[in-house]
Design a protein around this motif. Structure first.
Motif, short mmCIF file in Angstrom:
data_model
loop_
_atom_site.label_atom_id
_atom_site.label_comp_id
_atom_site.label_asym_id
_atom_site.label_seq_id
_atom_site.Cartn_x
_atom_site.Cartn_y
_atom_site.Cartn_z
N GLU A 1 0.48 0.53 -15.42
CA GLU A 1 1.72 1.16 -14.98
C GLU A 1 1.48 1.86 -13.63
O GLU A 1 0.39 2.35 -13.38
N VAL A 2 2.49 1.86 -12.79
CA VAL A 2 2.38 2.56 -11.50
C VAL A 2 2.39 4.06 -11.79
O VAL A 2 3.28 4.57 -12.47
N ASN A 3 1.36 4.78 -11.31
CA ASN A 3 1.30 6.23 -11.50
C ASN A 3 0.55 6.88 -10.34
O ASN A 3 0.38 6.26 -9.30
N SER A 4 0.09 8.10 -10.52
CA SER A 4 -0.53 8.86 -9.42
C SER A 4 -1.85 8.26 -8.96
O SER A 4 -2.35 8.60 -7.90
N THR A 5 -2.46 7.38 -9.76
CA THR A 5 -3.73 6.76 -9.35
C THR A 5 -3.51 5.47 -8.56
O THR A 5 -4.47 4.87 -8.06
N THR A 6 -2.26 5.04 -8.42
CA THR A 6 -1.94 3.78 -7.75
C THR A 6 -2.08 3.91 -6.23
O THR A 6 -1.45 4.77 -5.62
N SER B 1 0.54 -1.75 -10.85
CA SER B 1 -0.54 -1.35 -9.94
C SER B 1 -1.41 -2.55 -9.57
O SER B 1 -1.86 -3.29 -10.44
N ALA B 2 -1.66 -2.69 -8.27
CA ALA B 2 -2.57 -3.73 -7.78
C ALA B 2 -3.94 -3.13 -7.49
O ALA B 2 -4.96 -3.77 -7.73
N ILE B 3 -3.95 -1.90 -6.95
CA ILE B 3 -5.21 -1.17 -6.69
C ILE B 3 -5.03 0.25 -7.21
O ILE B 3 -4.02 0.90 -6.92
N ILE B 4 -6.00 0.73 -7.96
CA ILE B 4 -5.98 2.11 -8.46
C ILE B 4 -7.30 2.78 -8.13
O ILE B 4 -8.31 2.11 -7.91
N ALA B 5 -7.30 4.11 -8.09
CA ALA B 5 -8.55 4.84 -7.85
C ALA B 5 -8.44 6.26 -8.36
O ALA B 5 -7.37 6.88 -8.32
N ALA C 1 -2.01 0.82 -4.33
CA ALA C 1 -1.18 -0.30 -3.89
C ALA C 1 -0.55 -0.93 -5.12
O ALA C 1 -1.14 -0.95 -6.19
N SER C 2 0.67 -1.43 -4.95
CA SER C 2 1.38 -2.03 -6.07
C SER C 2 1.81 -3.45 -5.72
O SER C 2 1.71 -3.88 -4.57
N CYS C 3 2.31 -4.13 -6.73
CA CYS C 3 2.81 -5.49 -6.57
C CYS C 3 4.04 -5.59 -7.47
O CYS C 3 4.23 -4.75 -8.36
N GLU C 4 4.86 -6.60 -7.24
CA GLU C 4 6.00 -6.80 -8.12
C GLU C 4 6.02 -8.24 -8.60
O GLU C 4 5.92 -9.17 -7.81
N VAL D 1 0.85 -1.19 0.00
CA VAL D 1 0.00 0.00 0.00
C VAL D 1 0.88 1.24 0.00
O VAL D 1 1.77 1.39 0.84
N SER D 2 0.65 2.14 -0.96
CA SER D 2 1.46 3.36 -1.07
C SER D 2 0.69 4.63 -0.72
O SER D 2 1.29 5.67 -0.51
N LYS D 3 -0.66 4.53 -0.67
CA LYS D 3 -1.48 5.70 -0.34
C LYS D 3 -2.60 5.28 0.59
O LYS D 3 -3.22 4.24 0.40
N GLU D 4 -2.87 6.14 1.57
CA GLU D 4 -4.02 5.88 2.43
C GLU D 4 -5.30 6.18 1.67
O GLU D 4 -5.38 7.18 0.96
N HIS D 5 -6.26 5.29 1.79
CA HIS D 5 -7.52 5.42 1.07
C HIS D 5 -8.53 4.53 1.77
O HIS D 5 -8.15 3.50 2.34
N PRO D 6 -9.81 4.88 1.75
CA PRO D 6 -10.81 4.00 2.38
C PRO D 6 -10.76 2.56 1.86
O PRO D 6 -11.07 1.63 2.59
N LEU D 7 -10.35 2.36 0.61
CA LEU D 7 -10.31 1.01 0.06
C LEU D 7 -9.19 0.16 0.64
O LEU D 7 -9.27 -1.07 0.61
N THR D 8 -8.12 0.79 1.13
CA THR D 8 -6.98 0.02 1.64
C THR D 8 -6.96 -0.05 3.17
O THR D 8 -5.98 -0.52 3.74
N LYS D 9 -8.02 0.36 3.80
CA LYS D 9 -8.11 0.32 5.26
C LYS D 9 -7.89 -1.11 5.77
O LYS D 9 -8.51 -2.05 5.30
N GLY D 10 -6.97 -1.25 6.73
CA GLY D 10 -6.71 -2.55 7.34
C GLY D 10 -5.84 -3.48 6.51
O GLY D 10 -5.61 -4.63 6.88
#
Length: 196
Positions: free
Chosen positions: A146-151, A162-166, A153-156, A121-130
């Motif tokens: 691609e990983v960008n400003s909407t990412t 990007s694993a989660i974008i919003a 959470a990421s994965c490698e 997780v790279s950004k706090e967001h209601p979707l990534t809570k917990g």
């Protein structure tokens, strides 16, 4: 009320059952004109981007999804269709969430990327809570955002992706939360509680 958008390009039942396990009965929706009646919506997708986008447009979903102002979650190919474009079939996406979908450069690793992997997780967001970086989710894909400003959470896997974008009321998960056990249940619960 949750709508599961049915474009004929997904295993709708696994998504429906995942919500039912959480005590919610979503409605599988085949009529775009009904979308606005629902509090939130899920766009699942499996298969080839070119075929999926063609079906989505032919069935009249493009305008309905673009005009939807409540939480909408794209899963796997559903997430990719929300983005600008995809190398898979060189297809134009809905252009709702910034970013291109490109072939996953796996190096020596097997393609497609299939199985459990950690997300960061790279950004706090209601979707990534917990959700923490120890948490694993279930992936099946060979194209990635691609990983960008909407990412969020990421994965490698061979490369970061990007694993989660919003963006605004739209979100996407590259993995399958409906197949990701307790972590997936937490993510779907977060989606049900997300206020935009």
């Amino acid at each position: 009320m949750i709508a599961i958008i049915n474009t004929g390009c997904a295993n709708i039942n696994s998504v429906r059952f995942a919500f039912e396990r959480l005590g919610v009965t979503p409605e599988v929706l085949s009529d775009p004109s009904q979308l606005n009646k629902f509090d939130r919506a899920v766009l699942p997708g499996v298969g080839h981007a070119n075929v999926a986008m063609k079906r989505l447009i032919e069935q009249g979903w493009q305008q309905a999804i673009n005009e939807y102002n409540k939480p909408l979650l794209g899963i796997c190919l559903g997430m990719q269709m929300l983005c600008d474009d995809s190398e898979e079939g060189n297809v134009k996406g809905l252009g709702i969430i910034d970013g291109s979908i490109k072939t996953l450069q796996t190096g020596n690793l097997t393609s497609p990327h299939m199985g459990w992997n950690n997300i960061k997780v790279s950004k706090e967001h209601p979707l990534t809570k917990g959700i923490t970086s120890d948490d694993q989710v279930y992936f099946v894909h060979s194209f990635a955002h691609e990983v960008n400003s909407t990412t969020l959470a990421s994965c490698e896997y061979g490369q970061p992706f990007s694993a989660i974008i919003a963006k605004d009321n739209y979100a996407g998960m590259q993995f399958h939360p409906e197949k990701s056990a307790k972590v997936g249940a937490q993510l779907l619960t977060n989606f049900m509680q997300w206020q935009v």
